[in-house]
Design an enzyme around this catalytic site. Sequence first.
Site, PDB file in Angstrom:
ATOM      1  N   HIS A  78     -13.448 -13.731 -23.976  1.00  0.00           N
ATOM      2  CA  HIS A  78     -12.546 -14.491 -24.853  1.00  0.00           C
ATOM      3  C   HIS A  78     -13.136 -15.830 -25.273  1.00  0.00           C
ATOM      4  O   HIS A  78     -13.889 -16.470 -24.544  1.00  0.00           O
ATOM      5  CB  HIS A  78     -11.161 -14.662 -24.229  1.00  0.00           C
ATOM      6  CG  HIS A  78     -11.106 -15.409 -22.929  1.00  0.00           C
ATOM      7  ND1 HIS A  78     -10.986 -16.779 -22.864  1.00  0.00           N
ATOM      8  CD2 HIS A  78     -11.108 -14.977 -21.636  1.00  0.00           C
ATOM      9  CE1 HIS A  78     -10.919 -17.161 -21.596  1.00  0.00           C
ATOM     10  NE2 HIS A  78     -10.992 -16.085 -20.828  1.00  0.00           N
ATOM     11  N   ASP A  80     -11.420 -18.666 -26.167  1.00  0.00           N
ATOM     12  CA  ASP A  80     -10.690 -19.900 -25.871  1.00  0.00           C
ATOM     13  C   ASP A  80     -10.897 -20.387 -24.451  1.00  0.00           C
ATOM     14  O   ASP A  80     -11.295 -19.629 -23.553  1.00  0.00           O
ATOM     15  CB  ASP A  80      -9.196 -19.709 -26.131  1.00  0.00           C
ATOM     16  CG  ASP A  80      -8.556 -18.645 -25.242  1.00  0.00           C
ATOM     17  OD1 ASP A  80      -9.194 -17.596 -25.016  1.00  0.00           O
ATOM     18  OD2 ASP A  80      -7.421 -18.862 -24.777  1.00  0.00           O
ATOM     19  N   ASP A 141     -15.060 -20.086 -18.100  1.00  0.00           N
ATOM     20  CA  ASP A 141     -13.975 -19.149 -18.393  1.00  0.00           C
ATOM     21  C   ASP A 141     -13.593 -19.333 -19.861  1.00  0.00           C
ATOM     22  O   ASP A 141     -12.783 -20.184 -20.182  1.00  0.00           O
ATOM     23  CB  ASP A 141     -12.801 -19.454 -17.470  1.00  0.00           C
ATOM     24  CG  ASP A 141     -11.604 -18.568 -17.680  1.00  0.00           C
ATOM     25  OD1 ASP A 141     -11.737 -17.539 -18.346  1.00  0.00           O
ATOM     26  OD2 ASP A 141     -10.516 -18.929 -17.182  1.00  0.00           O
ATOM     27  N   GLU A 175      -6.813 -15.740 -25.022  1.00  0.00           N
ATOM     28  CA  GLU A 175      -6.550 -15.086 -23.742  1.00  0.00           C
ATOM     29  C   GLU A 175      -5.791 -16.005 -22.805  1.00  0.00           C
ATOM     30  O   GLU A 175      -4.913 -15.563 -22.058  1.00  0.00           O
ATOM     31  CB  GLU A 175      -7.867 -14.651 -23.100  1.00  0.00           C
ATOM     32  CG  GLU A 175      -7.718 -13.796 -21.847  1.00  0.00           C
ATOM     33  CD  GLU A 175      -7.627 -14.579 -20.544  1.00  0.00           C
ATOM     34  OE1 GLU A 175      -7.349 -13.980 -19.491  1.00  0.00           O
ATOM     35  OE2 GLU A 175      -7.834 -15.825 -20.571  1.00  0.00           O
ATOM     36  N   GLU A 176      -6.108 -17.285 -22.842  1.00  0.00           N
ATOM     37  CA  GLU A 176      -5.533 -18.224 -21.878  1.00  0.00           C
ATOM     38  C   GLU A 176      -4.034 -18.440 -22.076  1.00  0.00           C
ATOM     39  O   GLU A 176      -3.370 -18.934 -21.175  1.00  0.00           O
ATOM     40  CB  GLU A 176      -6.262 -19.567 -21.950  1.00  0.00           C
ATOM     41  CG  GLU A 176      -7.735 -19.515 -21.558  1.00  0.00           C
ATOM     42  CD  GLU A 176      -7.955 -19.226 -20.078  1.00  0.00           C
ATOM     43  OE1 GLU A 176      -6.946 -19.112 -19.344  1.00  0.00           O
ATOM     44  OE2 GLU A 176      -9.110 -19.130 -19.663  1.00  0.00           O
ATOM     45  N   ASP A 198     -14.853 -11.500 -17.335  1.00  0.00           N
ATOM     46  CA  ASP A 198     -13.944 -12.642 -17.236  1.00  0.00           C
ATOM     47  C   ASP A 198     -13.524 -12.903 -15.801  1.00  0.00           C
ATOM     48  O   ASP A 198     -12.517 -13.567 -15.552  1.00  0.00           O
ATOM     49  CB  ASP A 198     -12.713 -12.375 -18.119  1.00  0.00           C
ATOM     50  CG  ASP A 198     -11.844 -13.596 -18.330  1.00  0.00           C
ATOM     51  OD1 ASP A 198     -12.344 -14.723 -18.171  1.00  0.00           O
ATOM     52  OD2 ASP A 198     -10.654 -13.431 -18.665  1.00  0.00           O
ATOM     53  N   HIS A 379     -10.398 -23.942 -15.134  1.00  0.00           N
ATOM     54  CA  HIS A 379      -9.291 -24.682 -15.751  1.00  0.00           C
ATOM     55  C   HIS A 379      -9.226 -26.145 -15.343  1.00  0.00           C
ATOM     56  O   HIS A 379      -8.202 -26.799 -15.577  1.00  0.00           O
ATOM     57  CB  HIS A 379      -7.939 -24.025 -15.470  1.00  0.00           C
ATOM     58  CG  HIS A 379      -7.800 -22.651 -16.020  1.00  0.00           C
ATOM     59  ND1 HIS A 379      -6.593 -21.955 -16.004  1.00  0.00           N
ATOM     60  CD2 HIS A 379      -8.684 -21.814 -16.596  1.00  0.00           C
ATOM     61  CE1 HIS A 379      -6.767 -20.780 -16.543  1.00  0.00           C
ATOM     62  NE2 HIS A 379      -8.033 -20.658 -16.910  1.00  0.00           N
TER      63      HIS A 379
END
Length: 411
Positions: A78, A80, A141, A175-176, A198, A379
């Site tokens: 992904h 994002d 990520d 995705e997030e 991922d 994150h």
Amino acid sequence: MTVVDRFLQYVRFDTQSDELTNLTPSTPGQMIFAQHLQEELQQMGLEDITLDDNGYLMATLPANTSKPGVPTIGFIAHLDTSPDMSGRHVAPRIVENYDGQDITLNADKQIVLSPSEFPELLNYVGQNLIVTDGNTLLGADDKAGIAEIISAVAYLQKHPEIEHGKIRIAFNPDEEIGQGAHKFDVERFGADWAYTMDGGEVGELEYENFNAAVARITFTGRNVHPGYAKHKMINSIRIANQFIIMLPRWETPEHTEGYEGFYHLTSIEGTVEKTVLTYIIRDHDRDRFERRKKEMEHLTRKINNEFPGVASLEIQDQYYNMREKIEPVMHIIEVAEEAMRRAGVTPHVVPIRGGTDGAQLSFKGLPCPNIFAGGLNFHGRYEFVPIPSMEKATMTIVEIARLVGEGVVKA
């Protein structure tokens, strides 16, 4: 260009997603990044390259084998990064030959990545690590996954002696915020199965994930001058707090692990007249998941019995445990495990305490387990990725392509 070169280039794109825009992609930076990747894939000579208006980028590495019945496989990552922390002006740094001590990320702000708080660091002593400057997340990520997929495709191009079938790759937005698979065209992708790159630590292989829902409880109060409020004021903040403490105290992310589910309060916005609580509800077991939603409904009714009409509840399912879709095709897990071993990695099958696009894709007809991308502490400012883990993820993709090309499984 190495997988590290690509990764260091990719993390400089600001691609945070935003669930409040109601757009796809939810932020313009994701499309800018997708356009950059589109140009890179064109320069590599890939075929069937498409980038739609929603930011879904797909491409094909053609088969180089004449064996009949070789499946078409896919690899997905992904675009994002998480809204939880800024992904703007990411300034990555390589820590060479990590010595097991504290890593100062930002001396001015006294931000330190320490094994006393993150003991998993000690698993990577002697390796080169990529870390942040303490001001942003890193973006492993899932830009590590993107770098690994493109690097694996480049490796296969340079090694035509490795026979492989048709390989499809895709990079998707959002995705997030749980929307990455919503507009993913599975039919156009055209793979028999796929893998999302991922996952976390080296060796992770995941085909079980949480069942997931988001719940929003709105409490409507009544504001009156506090000096004259007796029997008149209805303070929505206090009622919302009453709801919070009615949920099981120990069934929260900070108190659970493994297959244990939870209720997670993610935001509170409130005044006397209106307060909104947002929760995410998670459980691997579908029955327990449904019971958790019923408990939310029960507590809302309980509040309204005491304060008539004050509380309203909205629950929206987000995704389900992909295990039920993967178990009938377990050969795709066996292929991934053998590919890891060939790449010098010990497979470690674990349940995802979260979700991936692969969960939704599996329910859309594309079985799609999740493979490690190598990063840790996603994150946040303490995110890091060991370079050898990225290299092994790249070679795991190569070995999956080789195994399928050998005719281990048929379409």
